[in-house]
Design a protein around this motif. Sequence first.
Motif, mmCIF file in Angstrom:
data_model
loop_
_atom_site.group_PDB
_atom_site.id
_atom_site.type_symbol
_atom_site.label_atom_id
_atom_site.label_comp_id
_atom_site.label_asym_id
_atom_site.label_seq_id
_atom_site.Cartn_x
_atom_site.Cartn_y
_atom_site.Cartn_z
ATOM 1 N N SER A 170 1.790 -4.055 -7.700
ATOM 2 C CA SER A 170 1.259 -2.704 -7.930
ATOM 3 C C SER A 170 -0.135 -2.701 -8.555
ATOM 4 C CB SER A 170 2.230 -1.868 -8.782
ATOM 5 O OG SER A 170 3.415 -1.608 -8.067
ATOM 6 N N ILE A 171 -0.902 -3.747 -8.287
ATOM 7 C CA ILE A 171 -2.300 -3.842 -8.721
ATOM 8 C C ILE A 171 -3.197 -3.509 -7.522
ATOM 9 C CG2 ILE A 171 -4.110 -5.408 -9.522
ATOM 10 C CD1 ILE A 171 -2.107 -4.737 -11.694
ATOM 11 N N PRO A 172 -4.209 -2.650 -7.707
ATOM 12 C CA PRO A 172 -5.096 -2.324 -6.582
ATOM 13 C C PRO A 172 -5.725 -3.573 -5.961
ATOM 14 C CG PRO A 172 -5.492 -0.819 -8.396
ATOM 15 C CD PRO A 172 -4.561 -1.885 -8.919
ATOM 16 N N THR A 173 -5.790 -3.554 -4.640
ATOM 17 C CA THR A 173 -6.429 -4.657 -3.926
ATOM 18 C C THR A 173 -7.943 -4.578 -4.042
ATOM 19 O OG1 THR A 173 -6.547 -3.372 -1.887
ATOM 20 C CG2 THR A 173 -4.554 -4.698 -2.246
ATOM 21 N N GLY A 174 -8.452 -3.422 -4.426
ATOM 22 C CA GLY A 174 -9.890 -3.178 -4.480
ATOM 23 C C GLY A 174 -10.383 -2.315 -3.347
ATOM 24 N N GLU A 175 -9.559 -2.170 -2.318
ATOM 25 C CA GLU A 175 -9.932 -1.346 -1.173
ATOM 26 C C GLU A 175 -9.827 0.142 -1.522
ATOM 27 O OE1 GLU A 175 -8.519 -0.585 3.485
ATOM 28 O OE2 GLU A 175 -7.287 -1.809 2.155
ATOM 29 N N LEU A 176 -10.754 0.932 -0.995
ATOM 30 C CA LEU A 176 -10.654 2.394 -1.036
ATOM 31 C C LEU A 176 -10.311 2.829 0.387
ATOM 32 C CD1 LEU A 176 -13.824 3.257 -3.173
ATOM 33 C CD2 LEU A 176 -11.500 2.790 -3.970
ATOM 34 N N ALA A 177 -9.012 2.949 0.660
ATOM 35 C CA ALA A 177 -8.538 3.119 2.034
ATOM 36 C C ALA A 177 -8.487 4.587 2.415
ATOM 37 C CB ALA A 177 -7.155 2.500 2.188
ATOM 38 N N GLU A 178 -8.754 4.858 3.678
ATOM 39 C CA GLU A 178 -8.638 6.215 4.209
ATOM 40 C C GLU A 178 -7.168 6.637 4.213
ATOM 41 O OE1 GLU A 178 -10.952 8.296 5.314
ATOM 42 O OE2 GLU A 178 -12.763 7.057 5.524
ATOM 43 N N VAL A 179 -6.922 7.891 3.815
ATOM 44 C CA VAL A 179 -5.550 8.400 3.860
ATOM 45 C C VAL A 179 -5.156 8.838 5.271
ATOM 46 C CG1 VAL A 179 -5.633 9.164 1.453
ATOM 47 C CG2 VAL A 179 -6.187 10.798 3.277
ATOM 48 N N ALA A 180 -6.132 9.128 6.107
ATOM 49 C CA ALA A 180 -5.873 9.671 7.442
ATOM 50 C C ALA A 180 -4.883 8.784 8.202
ATOM 51 C CB ALA A 180 -7.176 9.797 8.226
ATOM 52 N N GLY A 181 -3.879 9.420 8.798
ATOM 53 C CA GLY A 181 -2.910 8.693 9.596
ATOM 54 C C GLY A 181 -1.851 7.958 8.800
ATOM 55 N N THR A 182 -1.771 8.223 7.506
ATOM 56 C CA THR A 182 -0.793 7.554 6.643
ATOM 57 C C THR A 182 -0.008 8.611 5.846
ATOM 58 O OG1 THR A 182 -2.032 7.372 4.561
ATOM 59 C CG2 THR A 182 -2.568 5.767 6.310
ATOM 60 N N PRO A 183 1.095 8.203 5.192
ATOM 61 C CA PRO A 183 1.825 9.146 4.331
ATOM 62 C C PRO A 183 1.037 9.553 3.089
ATOM 63 C CG PRO A 183 3.163 7.184 4.797
ATOM 64 C CD PRO A 183 1.783 6.912 5.297
ATOM 65 N N PHE A 184 -0.137 8.943 2.903
ATOM 66 C CA PHE A 184 -0.987 9.282 1.767
ATOM 67 C C PHE A 184 -1.960 10.413 2.098
ATOM 68 C CE2 PHE A 184 0.608 5.062 1.238
ATOM 69 C CZ PHE A 184 1.046 5.075 -0.087
#
Length: 357
Positions: free
Chosen positions: A217-231
């Motif tokens: 549960s530690i951030p990988t460092g990526e700032l990922a797009e939420v589009a197309g995900t449950p986020f």
Amino acid sequence: MHTDAAVLSVTSAPFGTLPDGSAVTAYTLANRHGMRVKLLDLGAIISEVHVPDRNGKMADVVLGFDSVAPYLANKAFLGALIGRFGNRIARGQFSLDGKDYQLAINNAPNHLHGGEQGFHQVLWRAEPFETAEAVGVTLTRSSPDGEDGYPGKLEVSVVYELNNDNALSLRYHAVTDQATPINLTNHSYFNLAGQGDILSHEIVINADRYTPVDAGSIPTGELAEVAGTPFDLRAATAIGAGLAAQHPQIAIGRGYDHNFVLNKQAGQPLNLAALVREPQSGRVMQVYTEEPGVQFYSGNFLDGSAQGKGITHTHRSAFCLETQHFPDSPNHPHFPDSILRPGQEYRTVTVYRFSAE
């Protein structure tokens, strides 16, 4: 039911004693609409929030306990002010100005929410106040150099204020005599129905990106797009629908336990970070903040082993929206800076506003 007799007030009452004999005091804030918030000087905890539904019927919409003892064994951090650093720091380690620091490991293998003691387990100095349009309590404490492994003596305060707009504001302030990480937040668990699960609650989070995590549960460092995900919670989504999605990140956290990178709203002093609506009661909670992120947690580790105020804390019986700097920020230079230095002031505001429709 709220009545015309409701008045703006702040009152106090004994809540119990700590093992060392220190008295714990509860402060109750009430506004002219009958909304009530109970705060403790222990852990600067929010223990009750009573708000009306669309028919004016009141319910307590946060999890909490009836006495001191369960708060001292409060592994879920119910309602508490979290510090010095909310969320996780990988392996409890960071380097600052060429020096390495080791913090307590209380969420193996990581450091979580300030450590074994943290700000959630200590007694704060409380000063109630009243103004023409609001009531509140100012809570202060001095965190000594080395507390929980953190450098520097930190003078910290939080003002909890309830106004007649059914808005509860949290205004944090701190100064330090040495550079130190700081990331203060509140860890209230909300259920806008007052009981049952939160799966039908509808949530909106104003974020185009989130910070994916590794197996710890530690951030990988990526700032990922939420589009197309449950986020992608930019449009109202039932919490249960997102949880049911087959997604590796949902599997890692056993649900939502992720930091969302909030979109900045131009010209607004406070961002609308999130909105939650409970369809049956009509209760709505809006979360406004100056912070760059918010942690959405879907009560994944509530397991029915705790009970308070007549409610058993079962799986998915509450959610958290913890406004914050990003988890593990001291180890990710491209994340928003979470280091406070001498001569600087840490100031941040979060507001929880309640309504019904």
